[in-house]
Design an enzyme around this catalytic site. Sequence first.
Site, PDB file in Angstrom:
ATOM      1  N   LEU A 243       0.826  -1.211   0.000  1.00 24.30           N
ATOM      2  CA  LEU A 243       0.000   0.000   0.000  1.00 24.30           C
ATOM      3  C   LEU A 243       0.859   1.259   0.000  1.00 24.30           C
ATOM      4  O   LEU A 243       0.355   2.367  -0.091  1.00 24.30           O
ATOM      5  CB  LEU A 243      -0.900   0.017   1.243  1.00 24.30           C
ATOM      6  N   SER A 244       2.176   1.090   0.124  1.00 24.14           N
ATOM      7  CA  SER A 244       3.056   2.258   0.229  1.00 24.14           C
ATOM      8  C   SER A 244       2.935   3.220  -0.956  1.00 24.14           C
ATOM      9  O   SER A 244       2.891   4.433  -0.740  1.00 24.14           O
ATOM     10  CB  SER A 244       4.512   1.814   0.411  1.00 24.14           C
ATOM     11  N   LYS A 291      14.983  -6.110   4.283  1.00 19.05           N
ATOM     12  CA  LYS A 291      15.238  -5.166   5.371  1.00 19.05           C
ATOM     13  C   LYS A 291      16.596  -5.370   6.048  1.00 19.05           C
ATOM     14  O   LYS A 291      17.158  -4.432   6.602  1.00 19.05           O
ATOM     15  CB  LYS A 291      14.135  -5.252   6.426  1.00 19.05           C
ATOM     16  N   ASP A 327       9.906   1.981  11.635  1.00 21.20           N
ATOM     17  CA  ASP A 327       8.901   1.060  12.188  1.00 21.20           C
ATOM     18  C   ASP A 327       8.675   1.287  13.685  1.00 21.20           C
ATOM     19  O   ASP A 327       7.542   1.224  14.161  1.00 21.20           O
ATOM     20  CB  ASP A 327       9.314  -0.399  11.955  1.00 21.20           C
ATOM     21  N   ALA A 353       8.630 -13.077  17.406  1.00 23.16           N
ATOM     22  CA  ALA A 353      10.036 -12.723  17.643  1.00 23.16           C
ATOM     23  C   ALA A 353      10.761 -12.548  16.315  1.00 23.16           C
ATOM     24  O   ALA A 353      11.977 -12.674  16.233  1.00 23.16           O
ATOM     25  CB  ALA A 353      10.709 -13.797  18.489  1.00 23.16           C
ATOM     26  N   GLY A 354      10.013 -12.227  15.267  1.00 24.00           N
ATOM     27  CA  GLY A 354      10.619 -11.990  13.956  1.00 24.00           C
ATOM     28  C   GLY A 354      10.978 -10.523  13.791  1.00 24.00           C
ATOM     29  O   GLY A 354      11.091  -9.775  14.778  1.00 24.00           O
ATOM     30  N   ASN A 375       6.815 -16.398  21.956  1.00 26.52           N
ATOM     31  CA  ASN A 375       6.974 -16.873  20.582  1.00 26.52           C
ATOM     32  C   ASN A 375       6.803 -18.375  20.499  1.00 26.52           C
ATOM     33  O   ASN A 375       7.051 -19.094  21.468  1.00 26.52           O
ATOM     34  CB  ASN A 375       8.363 -16.469  20.061  1.00 26.52           C
ATOM     35  N   LYS A 380      13.803 -18.196  20.301  1.00 29.21           N
ATOM     36  CA  LYS A 380      13.853 -16.851  19.698  1.00 29.21           C
ATOM     37  C   LYS A 380      13.263 -15.800  20.627  1.00 29.21           C
ATOM     38  O   LYS A 380      13.736 -14.662  20.691  1.00 29.21           O
ATOM     39  CB  LYS A 380      13.117 -16.851  18.348  1.00 29.21           C
ATOM     40  N   TYR A 443      -2.409  -5.873   8.791  1.00 34.55           N
ATOM     41  CA  TYR A 443      -3.386  -4.888   8.313  1.00 34.55           C
ATOM     42  C   TYR A 443      -4.350  -5.421   7.265  1.00 34.55           C
ATOM     43  O   TYR A 443      -5.269  -4.727   6.847  1.00 34.55           O
ATOM     44  CB  TYR A 443      -2.701  -3.601   7.839  1.00 34.55           C
ATOM     45  N   GLY A 464      -3.356  -2.841  12.237  1.00 34.75           N
ATOM     46  CA  GLY A 464      -2.040  -2.626  11.642  1.00 34.75           C
ATOM     47  C   GLY A 464      -1.943  -1.451  10.677  1.00 34.75           C
ATOM     48  O   GLY A 464      -0.857  -0.944  10.413  1.00 34.75           O
TER      49      GLY A 464
HETATM   50  P1  ATR Z   1       8.344 -10.645  10.243  1.00 36.87           P
HETATM   51  O1  ATR Z   1       9.593 -10.022   9.733  1.00 36.87           O
HETATM   52  O2  ATR Z   1       7.101 -10.197   9.508  1.00 36.87           O
HETATM   53  O3  ATR Z   1       8.165 -10.502  11.708  1.00 36.87           O
HETATM   54  P2  ATR Z   1       9.448 -13.290  10.430  1.00 36.87           P
HETATM   55  O4  ATR Z   1      10.751 -12.717  10.795  1.00 36.87           O
HETATM   56  O5  ATR Z   1       9.390 -14.399   9.437  1.00 36.87           O
HETATM   57  O6  ATR Z   1       8.443 -12.184   9.886  1.00 36.87           O
HETATM   58  O7  ATR Z   1       8.732 -13.766  11.786  1.00 36.87           O
HETATM   59  C1  ATR Z   1       7.532 -14.367  11.774  1.00 36.87           C
HETATM   60  C2  ATR Z   1       7.014 -14.496  13.216  1.00 36.87           C
HETATM   61  O8  ATR Z   1       5.731 -15.088  13.138  1.00 36.87           O
HETATM   62  C3  ATR Z   1       7.861 -15.389  14.086  1.00 36.87           C
HETATM   63  O9  ATR Z   1       7.780 -14.938  15.410  1.00 36.87           O
HETATM   64  C4  ATR Z   1       7.162 -16.735  13.902  1.00 36.87           C
HETATM   65  O10 ATR Z   1       7.359 -17.661  14.949  1.00 36.87           O
HETATM   66  P3  ATR Z   1       8.623 -18.662  14.908  1.00 36.87           P
HETATM   67  O11 ATR Z   1       9.789 -17.851  15.319  1.00 36.87           O
HETATM   68  O12 ATR Z   1       8.279 -19.734  15.854  1.00 36.87           O
HETATM   69  O13 ATR Z   1       8.713 -19.155  13.474  1.00 36.87           O
HETATM   70  C5  ATR Z   1       5.742 -16.288  13.916  1.00 36.87           C
HETATM   71  N1  ATR Z   1       4.847 -17.294  13.346  1.00 36.87           N
HETATM   72  C6  ATR Z   1       4.745 -17.630  12.045  1.00 36.87           C
HETATM   73  N2  ATR Z   1       3.809 -18.584  11.893  1.00 36.87           N
HETATM   74  C7  ATR Z   1       3.292 -18.830  13.131  1.00 36.87           C
HETATM   75  C8  ATR Z   1       2.256 -19.691  13.634  1.00 36.87           C
HETATM   76  N3  ATR Z   1       1.567 -20.476  12.816  1.00 36.87           N
HETATM   77  N4  ATR Z   1       2.013 -19.649  14.950  1.00 36.87           N
HETATM   78  C9  ATR Z   1       2.698 -18.846  15.764  1.00 36.87           C
HETATM   79  N5  ATR Z   1       3.684 -18.019  15.360  1.00 36.87           N
HETATM   80  C10 ATR Z   1       3.963 -18.005  14.058  1.00 36.87           C
END
Ligand code: ATR
Length: 491
Positions: A243-244, A291, A327, A353-354, A375, A380, A443, A464
């Site tokens: 959407l940016s 990123k 962010d 934790a991503g 998480n 993580k 979002y 979001g």
């Molecule tokens: P982003 O940069 O958007 O945060 P990311 O770095 O890939 O994306 O991180 C995705 C996050 O969503 C992580 O915290 C991931 O959990 P894991 O570290 O266990 O992979 C979480 N996530 C993705 N799918 C999930 C699910 N089905 N249930 C719970 N957490 C999920």
Amino acid sequence: MRKKSKLCLTVTEPTIKEAVAVVDRYKKNLDMVELRADYLADDEIGYASAFPRLAGIGEVILTIRREIDGGKFRGGEGDRVNLFNRALKGDFSFVDLESDFFNEPLERKIRDKNIRIIRSLHYFKGLPPDMSSVVNDLAHNGKNIPKLAVYPKSTEDLLKIFLLSKEFKGREKIILGMGDYGISTRILAEYLGNYLTFVSSPGNSAAPGHIDIEKVEKIYRFKELDETTKILGVIGNPIMHTLSPLIHNTGIKAIGVNAVYLPFMVDKPAAFMKLAEEIGITGFSVTVPHKVSIIRFLDSVDDSVKKIGACNTVYKRNGKWFGTNTDADGFIGPIKNLLKRNGNNLKASVIGAGGAAMAVVYALWREGISFLVLNRTVEKAKRLGNQFGGEWAGLDEIGARRMKDFNDLIVQATKVGMEPDENSDPFPMYKFTGNEIVYDLVYKPEVTKFLERARSAGCRTIGGKEMLFEQAKRQFKIFIGRDFPLIDLEL
Ligand code: ATR
């Protein structure tokens, strides 16, 4: 002086009547129309000659595109010549003939009628070898307008298209990139010196990457762009869902600066940096998956990038590339008043934790708010919690219990619940009390299952889009040097 690039609507309706109706709808914004006669129904194609008169628009291109060139015409070449001959009774200004189509009597007739030939090559496999010779051959010593439509499969390919256009600077041509990698070549037609750019009516894309006329006009302000337009954009992969461009271009339009913000599909950040230098991009947003990988191409980054380990904003100052991350500030934006009221007495939980969670945790740490990271992969959560002096837990019974001590603000920072996964809830084990403020960074959809559950329990919720808009506003200030205007933006 070369004339400005024209906006040409490609019409792909099955009947002449419908084709004319589409032209009528968009007439005031159009310079030209391309009648794709290959889309006309069998019992309509014979009447193509009537179209220019009925359409009542200055210049019309006649095209009967074969299947191998991306069209719908299935007949033999004899049939096609007959159809051209019949259609040319009408007042067309241009005829599109493919590079391997030769029919001397027909071409003589076209020239006698003072109709220009657009000699085209559609190359779907990528970029053809020796593109300069191809364009020269198509141009035939300036007799034809050469049209080379290639299919860039990488950012490096896109760069090659821009370099090729530079080689043919000042010469009549249409050199464009199809598909997601090529979007910028369609919008920057004026920059590339293209004779025209093709657009479709909404929902009727006639070729991969065709943009619709409403977007080209309203979002990208095609007619206002020129060689001095400041070029900004967003890099990512995929990129077309972002959407940016809508946010930034709406702001640009409202304050009336000569700039445009484009989506750039990018496979390799290194290639994009070359492109940015080549076409003079002065700032860009960065989204998934670049990123982190963009950082090593920058001359310097600020503390936010160092602490979060990711960069979402790149800009040029005095010939050097700087990186920052909006962010964290964007996340804080929608809860500023809440923080003002409560100081750092708030206790927060962050699910995930991503990369997104990292920016949130950094922002909470900076504000002095104590927090718990939860998480799926506990390791993580532990790493992120420890990095910023917070608590950590898994998305389990123990985590749900611990979250009760950190539940003034709950931030959902995973992708769970995002389209097409709308029915998932990242933490069904946690039962809302109704007193939490629940902030979901997803979002799309605007109200996730998680937010819906929180709302039903009586919680205040934040979606979001608010963070998306807030982080973009901060980028806008960096890119344009002015505050984002006070406008209502429907995202
Ligand atoms: P982003 O940069 O958007 O945060 P990311 O770095 O890939 O994306 O991180 C995705 C996050 O969503 C992580 O915290 C991931 O959990 P894991 O570290 O266990 O992979 C979480 N996530 C993705 N799918 C999930 C699910 N089905 N249930 C719970 N957490 C999920």
